[in-house]
Motif scaffolding. Sequence first.
Motif, PDB file in Angstrom:
ATOM      1  N   ARG A  11      51.638  39.152  38.254  1.00 39.66           N
ATOM      2  CA  ARG A  11      51.217  38.475  37.182  1.00 39.66           C
ATOM      3  C   ARG A  11      49.969  38.720  36.370  1.00 39.66           C
ATOM      4  NH1 ARG A  11      54.172  33.782  35.547  1.00 39.66           N
ATOM      5  NH2 ARG A  11      56.230  33.537  36.637  1.00 39.66           N
ATOM      6  N   ILE A  12      49.027  38.974  37.164  1.00 39.10           N
ATOM      7  CA  ILE A  12      47.636  39.143  36.559  1.00 39.10           C
ATOM      8  C   ILE A  12      47.229  40.492  36.950  1.00 39.10           C
ATOM      9  CG2 ILE A  12      45.287  38.174  36.416  1.00 39.10           C
ATOM     10  CD1 ILE A  12      46.332  35.558  37.286  1.00 39.10           C
ATOM     11  N   PRO A  13      46.912  41.530  35.958  1.00 32.40           N
ATOM     12  CA  PRO A  13      46.406  42.721  36.283  1.00 32.40           C
ATOM     13  C   PRO A  13      45.120  42.910  37.007  1.00 32.40           C
ATOM     14  CG  PRO A  13      47.506  42.698  34.063  1.00 32.40           C
ATOM     15  CD  PRO A  13      47.389  41.235  34.496  1.00 32.40           C
ATOM     16  N   TYR A  14      44.954  43.482  37.828  1.00 30.79           N
ATOM     17  CA  TYR A  14      43.604  43.668  38.565  1.00 30.79           C
ATOM     18  C   TYR A  14      42.757  44.713  37.574  1.00 30.79           C
ATOM     19  CZ  TYR A  14      39.962  44.600  42.057  1.00 30.79           C
ATOM     20  OH  TYR A  14      38.781  44.566  42.591  1.00 30.79           O
ATOM     21  N   PRO A  15      41.629  44.378  37.130  1.00 34.17           N
ATOM     22  CA  PRO A  15      40.647  45.198  36.424  1.00 34.17           C
ATOM     23  C   PRO A  15      39.742  46.021  37.218  1.00 34.17           C
ATOM     24  CG  PRO A  15      39.922  42.904  36.482  1.00 34.17           C
ATOM     25  CD  PRO A  15      40.929  42.869  37.438  1.00 34.17           C
ATOM     26  N   ARG A  16      40.374  47.212  37.480  1.00 33.23           N
ATOM     27  CA  ARG A  16      39.629  48.241  38.367  1.00 33.23           C
ATOM     28  C   ARG A  16      38.294  48.731  37.453  1.00 33.23           C
ATOM     29  NH1 ARG A  16      42.126  53.105  41.700  1.00 33.23           N
ATOM     30  NH2 ARG A  16      40.172  53.634  42.654  1.00 33.23           N
ATOM     31  N   GLY A  17      37.254  48.981  38.168  1.00 38.13           N
ATOM     32  CA  GLY A  17      35.830  49.219  37.753  1.00 38.13           C
ATOM     33  C   GLY A  17      35.115  47.984  37.333  1.00 38.13           C
ATOM     34  N   PRO A  18      33.888  48.592  36.861  1.00 32.68           N
ATOM     35  CA  PRO A  18      32.868  47.385  36.439  1.00 32.68           C
ATOM     36  C   PRO A  18      33.417  46.293  35.527  1.00 32.68           C
ATOM     37  CG  PRO A  18      31.788  49.616  36.410  1.00 32.68           C
ATOM     38  CD  PRO A  18      33.472  49.807  36.450  1.00 32.68           C
ATOM     39  N   LEU A  19      33.207  45.092  35.939  1.00 29.29           N
ATOM     40  CA  LEU A  19      33.510  43.902  35.100  1.00 29.29           C
ATOM     41  C   LEU A  19      32.597  43.894  33.784  1.00 29.29           C
ATOM     42  CD1 LEU A  19      34.014  40.805  37.276  1.00 29.29           C
ATOM     43  CD2 LEU A  19      35.710  41.797  36.078  1.00 29.29           C
ATOM     44  N   GLU A  20      33.329  43.594  32.562  1.00 26.25           N
ATOM     45  CA  GLU A  20      32.915  43.796  31.249  1.00 26.25           C
ATOM     46  C   GLU A  20      32.419  42.460  30.842  1.00 26.25           C
ATOM     47  OE1 GLU A  20      35.285  45.717  28.712  1.00 26.25           O
ATOM     48  OE2 GLU A  20      35.317  47.463  29.490  1.00 26.25           O
ATOM     49  N   LYS A  21      33.007  41.262  31.446  1.00 25.32           N
ATOM     50  CA  LYS A  21      32.942  39.855  31.399  1.00 25.32           C
ATOM     51  C   LYS A  21      33.272  39.111  32.470  1.00 25.32           C
ATOM     52  CE  LYS A  21      36.864  39.055  28.218  1.00 25.32           C
ATOM     53  NZ  LYS A  21      37.346  38.785  26.961  1.00 25.32           N
ATOM     54  N   ALA A  22      32.869  37.772  32.605  1.00 22.95           N
ATOM     55  CA  ALA A  22      33.384  37.055  33.703  1.00 22.95           C
ATOM     56  C   ALA A  22      35.004  36.727  33.384  1.00 22.95           C
ATOM     57  CB  ALA A  22      32.833  35.793  33.616  1.00 22.95           C
ATOM     58  N   PRO A  23      35.757  36.661  34.646  1.00 22.21           N
ATOM     59  CA  PRO A  23      37.001  36.518  34.619  1.00 22.21           C
ATOM     60  C   PRO A  23      37.355  35.012  33.790  1.00 22.21           C
ATOM     61  CG  PRO A  23      36.664  36.938  36.782  1.00 22.21           C
ATOM     62  CD  PRO A  23      35.200  36.651  35.888  1.00 22.21           C
ATOM     63  N   ALA A  24      38.444  35.215  33.016  1.00 14.79           N
ATOM     64  CA  ALA A  24      39.061  34.239  32.302  1.00 14.79           C
ATOM     65  C   ALA A  24      39.453  32.773  33.321  1.00 14.79           C
ATOM     66  CB  ALA A  24      40.325  34.513  31.232  1.00 14.79           C
ATOM     67  N   VAL A  25      39.762  31.906  32.807  1.00 17.50           N
ATOM     68  CA  VAL A  25      40.161  30.484  33.546  1.00 17.50           C
ATOM     69  C   VAL A  25      41.427  30.958  34.148  1.00 17.50           C
ATOM     70  CG1 VAL A  25      40.716  28.219  33.526  1.00 17.50           C
ATOM     71  CG2 VAL A  25      39.073  28.775  32.178  1.00 17.50           C
ATOM     72  N   ASP A  26      41.583  30.736  35.639  1.00 20.86           N
ATOM     73  CA  ASP A  26      42.581  31.121  36.347  1.00 20.86           C
ATOM     74  C   ASP A  26      43.034  32.110  36.508  1.00 20.86           C
ATOM     75  OD1 ASP A  26      42.719  28.163  37.156  1.00 20.86           O
ATOM     76  OD2 ASP A  26      44.250  27.794  35.784  1.00 20.86           O
ATOM     77  N   ALA A  27      42.241  33.538  36.102  1.00 24.40           N
ATOM     78  CA  ALA A  27      42.436  34.787  36.185  1.00 24.40           C
ATOM     79  C   ALA A  27      42.154  35.138  37.653  1.00 24.40           C
ATOM     80  CB  ALA A  27      41.763  35.460  35.034  1.00 24.40           C
ATOM     81  N   ASP A  28      42.882  35.109  38.509  1.00 24.21           N
ATOM     82  CA  ASP A  28      42.627  35.372  39.897  1.00 24.21           C
ATOM     83  C   ASP A  28      43.537  36.505  40.534  1.00 24.21           C
ATOM     84  OD1 ASP A  28      40.999  33.386  39.773  1.00 24.21           O
ATOM     85  OD2 ASP A  28      41.871  32.113  41.375  1.00 24.21           O
ATOM     86  N   PRO A  29      43.506  37.849  39.833  1.00 22.37           N
ATOM     87  CA  PRO A  29      44.530  38.959  40.334  1.00 22.37           C
ATOM     88  C   PRO A  29      44.360  39.397  41.688  1.00 22.37           C
ATOM     89  CG  PRO A  29      42.448  39.738  39.109  1.00 22.37           C
ATOM     90  CD  PRO A  29      42.318  38.250  39.293  1.00 22.37           C
ATOM     91  N   GLY A  30      45.781  39.157  42.361  1.00 22.25           N
ATOM     92  CA  GLY A  30      45.758  39.422  43.635  1.00 22.25           C
ATOM     93  C   GLY A  30      45.909  38.186  44.690  1.00 22.25           C
ATOM     94  N   ARG A  31      45.523  36.973  43.936  1.00 23.13           N
ATOM     95  CA  ARG A  31      45.580  35.885  44.627  1.00 23.13           C
ATOM     96  C   ARG A  31      47.017  35.078  44.843  1.00 23.13           C
ATOM     97  NH1 ARG A  31      41.999  30.784  43.851  1.00 23.13           N
ATOM     98  NH2 ARG A  31      42.680  30.509  46.041  1.00 23.13           N
ATOM     99  N   PHE A  32      47.929  35.599  44.029  1.00 22.54           N
ATOM    100  CA  PHE A  32      49.436  35.289  44.352  1.00 22.54           C
ATOM    101  C   PHE A  32      49.979  36.026  45.076  1.00 22.54           C
ATOM    102  CE2 PHE A  32      49.344  34.191  39.380  1.00 22.54           C
ATOM    103  CZ  PHE A  32      48.763  33.031  39.471  1.00 22.54           C
TER     104      PHE A  32
END
Length: 272
Positions: free
Chosen positions: A91-112
């Motif tokens: 459901r939530i794509p995992y952003p490979r590479g350096p983070l450009e900004k902090a994750p959005a609220v409840d954006a936890d790619p891989g925790r489902f």
Amino acid sequence: MPSGAGNRTATQVCAVAGLLLLAGTTLLLAQDDQVRSALDSLVAAYPSALAGHDGKVLRWRDGTVMPVSGGADSERFPELLRHASIVDQFRIPYPRGPLEKAPAVDADPGRFRNAAFFTKMYGDCQKGEVSPRLVALAWLPKTLGKSRWGTSIRITFVNDVDEHLRAVSAEIDALPEKIKRAAYPIAGTYNCRSVADTGQPSPHGYGIAIDLNTAFADYWYWRPHGGPILYRNRMPEEIVAIFEKHGFIWGGKWYHFDTMHFEYRPELLVAR
């Protein structure tokens, strides 16, 4: 109203209805394509275990068939954390590479995580099925040697996770000391336990996860979390990049951040 106007109105209504139906059909087709693409990535990531899929069921090489949907009845984040289907894992794509900004609220790619899928793949640690599949691995042997931090860690050999982690260790071993210092002493690998905030099986219980040096770690659950979560991270990008290169996702890309945590989830890193 003149009959011509009535005919035009009826025609317009039919046209709008047709467009809505077409839009709905297009949306469903797009969603179906997304599901198939996600399942393609899953099969590609675990070729020795998975034989294929038809968009509705996942076929294992031993003949087992699993439905890919039918997880949480709710779209709510807490429910998805506890009752995710196989498709929900994407459901939530995992952003490979350096983070450009902090994750959005409840954006936890891989925790489902679908517990049935991971238990089928790696075993049930509560039933003693994971321990026989663990192997010893020397962590950063060139750096640590026989020092007080030098240790063998246990990781599963299923899907060659041990070999992938051995490659990670070798590359981190070659980094400058000021960078690789965040990678030792480690906080743990295999541990048959549940995730603190969900009660669901931890990836550590499958032998596919490692936690690095707690002195460089930030974990949302260790901090007051009654309101919005303020993102923190001190894990070097170089270490994260090495883990991702070898199929491990990083907990520092979660809104509910866990920056010492890495787990083997190559399906989320397959380019689509």
